[in-house]
Design a protein around this motif. Structure first.
Motif, PDB file in Angstrom:
ATOM      1  N   ALA A 159       0.815  -1.164  -0.073  1.00  0.00           N
ATOM      2  CA  ALA A 159       0.022  -0.126   0.174  1.00  0.00           C
ATOM      3  C   ALA A 159       0.925   1.330   0.031  1.00  0.00           C
ATOM      4  N   GLU A 160       1.919   1.259   0.738  1.00  0.00           N
ATOM      5  CA  GLU A 160       2.745   2.402   0.662  1.00  0.00           C
ATOM      6  C   GLU A 160       3.459   2.507  -0.662  1.00  0.00           C
ATOM      7  N   LEU A 161       3.846   1.575  -1.325  1.00  0.00           N
ATOM      8  CA  LEU A 161       4.451   1.711  -2.542  1.00  0.00           C
ATOM      9  C   LEU A 161       3.404   2.201  -3.576  1.00  0.00           C
ATOM     10  N   GLU A 162       2.175   1.908  -3.453  1.00  0.00           N
ATOM     11  CA  GLU A 162       1.101   2.341  -4.391  1.00  0.00           C
ATOM     12  C   GLU A 162       0.875   3.789  -4.092  1.00  0.00           C
ATOM     13  N   ARG A 163       0.943   4.211  -3.004  1.00  0.00           N
ATOM     14  CA  ARG A 163       0.729   5.594  -2.289  1.00  0.00           C
ATOM     15  C   ARG A 163       1.970   6.354  -3.107  1.00  0.00           C
ATOM     16  N   MET A 164       3.145   5.952  -2.882  1.00  0.00           N
ATOM     17  CA  MET A 164       4.500   6.679  -3.165  1.00  0.00           C
ATOM     18  C   MET A 164       4.427   6.812  -4.858  1.00  0.00           C
ATOM     19  N   ASP A 165       4.017   5.953  -5.311  1.00  0.00           N
ATOM     20  CA  ASP A 165       3.991   5.762  -7.020  1.00  0.00           C
ATOM     21  C   ASP A 165       2.926   6.968  -7.496  1.00  0.00           C
ATOM     22  N   ALA A 166       2.104   7.029  -6.709  1.00  0.00           N
ATOM     23  CA  ALA A 166       0.904   8.033  -7.056  1.00  0.00           C
ATOM     24  C   ALA A 166       1.258   9.565  -6.806  1.00  0.00           C
ATOM     25  N   ILE A 167       2.036   9.438  -5.628  1.00  0.00           N
ATOM     26  CA  ILE A 167       2.566  10.924  -5.388  1.00  0.00           C
ATOM     27  C   ILE A 167       3.652  11.334  -6.430  1.00  0.00           C
ATOM     28  N   LEU A 168       4.390  10.285  -6.793  1.00  0.00           N
ATOM     29  CA  LEU A 168       5.615  10.668  -7.627  1.00  0.00           C
ATOM     30  C   LEU A 168       4.994  11.001  -9.083  1.00  0.00           C
ATOM     31  N   GLN A 169       4.006  10.330  -9.462  1.00  0.00           N
ATOM     32  CA  GLN A 169       3.289  10.387 -10.605  1.00  0.00           C
ATOM     33  C   GLN A 169       2.640  12.106 -10.571  1.00  0.00           C
ATOM     34  N   ASP A 170       2.174  12.427  -9.528  1.00  0.00           N
ATOM     35  CA  ASP A 170       1.607  13.732  -9.334  1.00  0.00           C
ATOM     36  C   ASP A 170       2.547  14.620  -9.282  1.00  0.00           C
ATOM     37  N   LEU A 171       3.664  14.453  -8.795  1.00  0.00           N
ATOM     38  CA  LEU A 171       4.858  15.753  -8.785  1.00  0.00           C
ATOM     39  C   LEU A 171       5.449  15.405 -10.389  1.00  0.00           C
ATOM     40  N   GLU A 172       5.568  14.520 -10.753  1.00  0.00           N
ATOM     41  CA  GLU A 172       6.256  14.361 -12.179  1.00  0.00           C
ATOM     42  C   GLU A 172       5.089  15.391 -12.981  1.00  0.00           C
ATOM     43  N   GLU A 173       3.974  15.032 -13.042  1.00  0.00           N
ATOM     44  CA  GLU A 173       2.886  15.897 -13.763  1.00  0.00           C
ATOM     45  C   GLU A 173       3.004  17.266 -13.504  1.00  0.00           C
ATOM     46  N   LYS A 174       3.245  17.759 -12.213  1.00  0.00           N
ATOM     47  CA  LYS A 174       3.034  19.334 -12.028  1.00  0.00           C
ATOM     48  C   LYS A 174       4.278  19.812 -12.299  1.00  0.00           C
ATOM     49  N   GLN A 175       5.433  19.185 -12.099  1.00  0.00           N
ATOM     50  CA  GLN A 175       6.634  19.738 -12.828  1.00  0.00           C
ATOM     51  C   GLN A 175       6.440  20.052 -14.576  1.00  0.00           C
ATOM     52  N   ASN A 176       5.790  18.834 -15.072  1.00  0.00           N
ATOM     53  CA  ASN A 176       5.937  18.936 -16.580  1.00  0.00           C
ATOM     54  C   ASN A 176       4.906  20.126 -16.723  1.00  0.00           C
ATOM     55  N   SER A 177       3.713  20.272 -16.079  1.00  0.00           N
ATOM     56  CA  SER A 177       2.908  21.304 -16.463  1.00  0.00           C
ATOM     57  C   SER A 177       3.557  22.682 -16.413  1.00  0.00           C
ATOM     58  N   LYS A 178       4.252  22.824 -15.321  1.00  0.00           N
ATOM     59  CA  LYS A 178       5.077  24.313 -15.098  1.00  0.00           C
ATOM     60  C   LYS A 178       5.963  24.332 -16.369  1.00  0.00           C
ATOM     61  N   LYS A 179       6.940  23.299 -16.555  1.00  0.00           N
ATOM     62  CA  LYS A 179       7.722  23.652 -17.699  1.00  0.00           C
ATOM     63  C   LYS A 179       6.988  23.876 -18.746  1.00  0.00           C
ATOM     64  N   ASP A 180       5.918  23.283 -19.257  1.00  0.00           N
ATOM     65  CA  ASP A 180       5.184  23.483 -20.408  1.00  0.00           C
ATOM     66  C   ASP A 180       4.776  25.008 -20.522  1.00  0.00           C
ATOM     67  N   VAL A 181       4.370  25.494 -19.269  1.00  0.00           N
ATOM     68  CA  VAL A 181       3.865  27.024 -19.297  1.00  0.00           C
ATOM     69  C   VAL A 181       5.109  27.863 -19.702  1.00  0.00           C
ATOM     70  N   ILE A 182       5.991  27.394 -18.852  1.00  0.00           N
ATOM     71  CA  ILE A 182       7.327  28.570 -18.902  1.00  0.00           C
ATOM     72  C   ILE A 182       7.935  28.484 -20.341  1.00  0.00           C
ATOM     73  N   LEU A 183       7.834  27.082 -21.149  1.00  0.00           N
ATOM     74  CA  LEU A 183       8.104  27.201 -22.560  1.00  0.00           C
ATOM     75  C   LEU A 183       7.307  27.996 -23.361  1.00  0.00           C
ATOM     76  N   LYS A 184       5.860  27.965 -23.155  1.00  0.00           N
ATOM     77  CA  LYS A 184       5.284  28.808 -23.876  1.00  0.00           C
ATOM     78  C   LYS A 184       5.328  30.352 -23.832  1.00  0.00           C
ATOM     79  N   LEU A 185       5.621  30.764 -22.457  1.00  0.00           N
ATOM     80  CA  LEU A 185       5.797  31.910 -22.047  1.00  0.00           C
ATOM     81  C   LEU A 185       7.300  32.659 -22.754  1.00  0.00           C
ATOM     82  N   GLN A 186       8.337  31.568 -22.739  1.00  0.00           N
ATOM     83  CA  GLN A 186       9.524  31.867 -23.556  1.00  0.00           C
ATOM     84  C   GLN A 186       9.272  32.238 -25.130  1.00  0.00           C
ATOM     85  N   GLN A 187       8.445  31.310 -25.605  1.00  0.00           N
ATOM     86  CA  GLN A 187       8.210  31.334 -26.960  1.00  0.00           C
ATOM     87  C   GLN A 187       7.361  32.812 -27.163  1.00  0.00           C
TER      88      GLN A 187
END
Length: 141
Positions: free
Chosen positions: A101-129
């Protein structure tokens, strides 16, 4: 005049988004009960520890092959204590459930964190463009 205010606005937005991404990467946000993004490394380390423990506990389940009259002892503090085989198996199974259960929870957290980072990077890229296109427009005039 209009392009200069648009440029300033894009630069402010870019700075805000870059700061947000930096905050995410430093781990200043809290998601569920575990830290965040620069803590992705910490998440991986804890996940590795749990994975090792899961393997050890699954190995311990092989105690099922022991006879019922086999003496089984567990270490409690500095002392070995005799334990019933069925009780030991039940304890190990509960540990396995908890770790899984802990491994599943950590996987979900990790996926959420990576999605947030990627989203911010996409916004930054669009602003730079957008900023680059405004600079390109000024250069032509």
């Amino acid at each position: 005049m209009g392009s200069s205010t648009a440029l300033e606005k894009l630069q402010r937005e870019l700075q805000i988004e870059a700061n947000d991404l930096s905050e995410l990467q430093k781990g200043d946000y809290i998601i569920m009960y575990i830290c965040t993004s620069s803590d992705i490394l910490k998440n991986h380390q804890v996940r590795k520890k749990y994975t090792i423990q899961l393997g050890e506990n699954e190995l311990a389940l092989k105690l099922n092959s022991l006879n019922e009259d086999t003496n089984l002892c567990i270490l409690e503090g500095p002392v070995f204590v005799r334990q019933d085989l069925a009780e030991a198996n039940a304890t190990v199974r509960k540990r396995i459930e908890y770790i899984a259960a802990e491994l599943e929870r950590m996987d979900a957290i990790l996926q959420d964190l990576e999605e947030k980072q990627n989203s911010k990077k996409d916004v930054i890229l669009k602003l730079q463009q957008g900023i680059q296109s405004l600079y390109a427009g000024k250069a032509k005039t």
